[in-house]
Design an enzyme around this catalytic site. Structure first.
Site, PDB file in Angstrom:
ATOM      1  N   LYS A 148      21.599  69.555 -69.288  1.00 29.07           N
ATOM      2  CA  LYS A 148      20.637  68.716 -68.597  1.00 29.07           C
ATOM      3  C   LYS A 148      19.584  69.593 -67.962  1.00 29.07           C
ATOM      4  O   LYS A 148      19.744  70.800 -67.971  1.00 29.07           O
ATOM      5  CB  LYS A 148      21.322  67.815 -67.566  1.00 29.07           C
ATOM      6  N   LYS A 173      29.249  70.024 -72.663  1.00 25.66           N
ATOM      7  CA  LYS A 173      28.994  68.652 -73.086  1.00 25.66           C
ATOM      8  C   LYS A 173      27.551  68.276 -72.807  1.00 25.66           C
ATOM      9  O   LYS A 173      26.901  68.849 -71.933  1.00 25.66           O
ATOM     10  CB  LYS A 173      29.946  67.695 -72.375  1.00 25.66           C
ATOM     11  N   HIS A 264      33.885  59.588 -70.133  1.00 29.03           N
ATOM     12  CA  HIS A 264      32.978  59.671 -68.982  1.00 29.03           C
ATOM     13  C   HIS A 264      32.954  58.314 -68.275  1.00 29.03           C
ATOM     14  O   HIS A 264      32.956  57.278 -68.927  1.00 29.03           O
ATOM     15  CB  HIS A 264      31.575  60.056 -69.457  1.00 29.03           C
TER      16      HIS A 264
END
Lengths: 387, 387
Positions: A148, A173, A264
């Site tokens: 991110k 991830k 998640h």
């Protein structure tokens, strides 16, 4: 006018599973709630209109016990016939909590699913031992991070992945915010990130796994996962709150995919925002995620941006390993505003079978992301006493 | 070390949609929560590490307003770039409430989805006008009931369906507890019930719809719906809490199916059990169900077995009709412990565009189910002043 077949129900094996519901109120109120659940979760029909027979005796939920659980609350253990829930996960969830989820003051605390009921479910394909074997890491907690922020290009995210893998992170991830945005297409990102991690692995000799986020349309999530496999990803991340729990189960059961699955919690938070309603942390993040095939379960760690307590986090870790028939234990993966300097403290709570998930925090230590990952690695090894 | 492409984000149209979140706390706390949502729902990354540029300016959520909403609460209107949410419903839900669902004291109150954002979604295929056209009923509320109790054979349920259809019920759905149990197989049930309702329709000249419950495995729900179509069902019922919302959208979008869809609330109840967390009733049962393609939305009526208030039920009815681009209004379908003698009272709240859902209660009036359905019909016509 008597209706046909109202009394005899063929095909019942006698196998029942049990659920602990926490019910607020005094004993009388709790007993009424427990009785209500027995009906609401099964026949949803005026009980007094059902004659003696198989429906009343076997299809109705059955109160197995009702015990005080702290002040003004009771724990009701209710059993259901296996055939009512079938072997489809959607219907199992329906029986566990379908309509009762709407009622305040009822919380699922724990599931007791016997081995002969769980035999119909594959459960986690890898679990703790399988994921450790894939990584070749058996003696310490695992290091996880997230790619991110959203808005970066696929190329830039792949560069991040490369640096984290070079620095020794085990599981990299996608952030769950990464979908198939026009500024970062899923297939482009997955191909680039898988390649970047493979390149780093060749340099380090380690087996870091790249785990893209595959939640997509109802008919697209499996396709996205299969693309990830073909592109060289080492696992997939699914948000069962977005896709439905059974989509995760579908991926876990698919032999063509054959990759570990990380769950998640996006959109499942409302199950735990009330202390007296919803689903307890260990049942939700531990037991239900395992039933739906997750090999690791992400949840908000205590002391971060979220509100889970130390006890709730410990219960999730316990739920990841609690006896569930032939199911393997899975990795708890606490994250959410974590920083490397909290690893020592977390280590005392989670022990060795944990994936520490440090995302944004891994950018904070220094501008050198490879060094930041190495620092993370050192802290984990130090806390684990594994050198 | 500056990462590539950290600043420029191509492909942003400038279209944004807005969400009202209700935040508990004083102004300072609410402002902090609103700021947190802007980050949590998008980049989930330390804001201070993001330089000026497109990510900060367009990808971050943006606080459009923050106004008091009663004592110790504020309403924050936050906007997001359309491209962040993409045109996949799973990702739209992710942006609306993914991680923030985990945080107590934040509740989605209302969605403001502009027409150019909604253009990517088909929405309800039938809605109120389309369902009325199918039934040929334009001047009164609709009568709905459910086939139950679970445990009855397919043959017995079909006999129930026949009698209810003969008595004038418009929409006869499976109870949501009916799946594919060994004592009542899905295909057998659907074939028999569709035939029974068709037979009654031939006798009455009416167009009663049989609506089976199709929630199943991730790759099985659409197949079950298509079987229903082929067997002569008049609609399908889906529990998006069990299947995922996008599975309902998939059915609504499928031209082969082309049947009205009724949404059932199983397992979505935790969104509304806390008054300060989760998703408000109208946003959940009205707006999100429409976004996911429902033509009617079942919810627990006030005064029945559940705890929704009159105001919450009225808000759901309003959410079923609130302006949403090109979307049609849909039917609110209150049920849950209703009885025929409450129709007059409900009529004042819901007006004409409603499906009254009376299940077990329809067995209570007398042992003659045809007569009970006729009584239900008379009460509805009387309350609606439609003779």
């Amino acid at each position: 006018m008597t209706l046909p077949d109202f009394v005899s129900v063929p095909g019942l094996s006698g196998i029942r599973f049990q659920v602990d519901y926490r019910l607020t109120g005094d004993r009388e109120e709790a007993a009424a709630k427990a009785q209500d659940i027995c009906i609401e979760q099964t026949v949803e029909f005026p009980a007094e209109l059902v004659p003696a027979g198989d429906i009343r005796q076997h299809i109705f939920g059955r109160i197995e016990s009702l015990e005080p659980d702290g002040p003004d609350a009771f724990l009701a253990r209710i059993s259901y016939a296996a055939e009512v829930a079938t072997t489809e996960l959607t219907q199992v969830l329906n029986v566990l909590f379908g309509n009762t989820s709407i009622k305040p003051g009822v919380r699922i605390e724990r599931l007791y699913l016997p081995a002969d009921f769980l035999a119909a479910f594959r459960g986690p394909r890898f679990g703790v031992p399988g994921l450790r074997d894939l990584l070749g890491v058996h003696d310490r907690p695992l290091l996880g991070t997230a790619l991110k922020p959203m808005g970066m290009s696929a190329e830039a995210l792949a560069e991040l992945a490369y640096r984290f893998a070079l620095g020794g992170v085990d599981v990299i991830k996608d952030d769950h915010s990464l979908a198939d945005q026009p500024f970062c297409r899923y297939e482009d990102r997955v191909a680039r990130c898988a390649e970047a991690v493979a390149r780093a692995n060749r340099e380090t000799g380690q087996r870091c796994l790249y785990v893209p986020h595959v939640s997509s349309t109802a008919d697209g999530t499996l396709q996205r996962a299969l693309f990830a496999r073909q592109a060289g990803a080492g696992g997939v991340m699914v948000c069962p709150g977005l896709t439905g729990f059974d989509t995760m189960r579908l991926l876990a059961d698919d032999d063509r995919l054959d990759l570990p699955i990380i769950a998640h919690p996006a959109l499942i938070g409302s199950f735990t925002t009330s202390p007296t309603s919803g689903i307890a942390h260990d049942a939700l993040y531990g037991q239900l995620m395992r039933l739906a095939g997750a090999d690791a379960t992400i949840f908000p760690n205590y002391g971060g941006r979220f509100s889970f307590s130390v006890e709730e986090c410990a219960s999730i870790a316990a739920g990841c390993a609690v006896e569930m028939g032939h199911f393997r234990p899975i990795f708890p993966s606490p994250g959410g505003g974590m920083s490397v300097d909290r690893v020592a403290d977390m280590s005392r709570l989670y022990g060795r079978d944990v994936i520490y998930l440090i995302g944004g925090g891994l950018h904070r230590h220094s501008p050198d992301l490879v060094e930041n990952a190495r620092h993370f690695s050192r802290m984990v090894r130090q806390a684990a006493g594994a050198g």
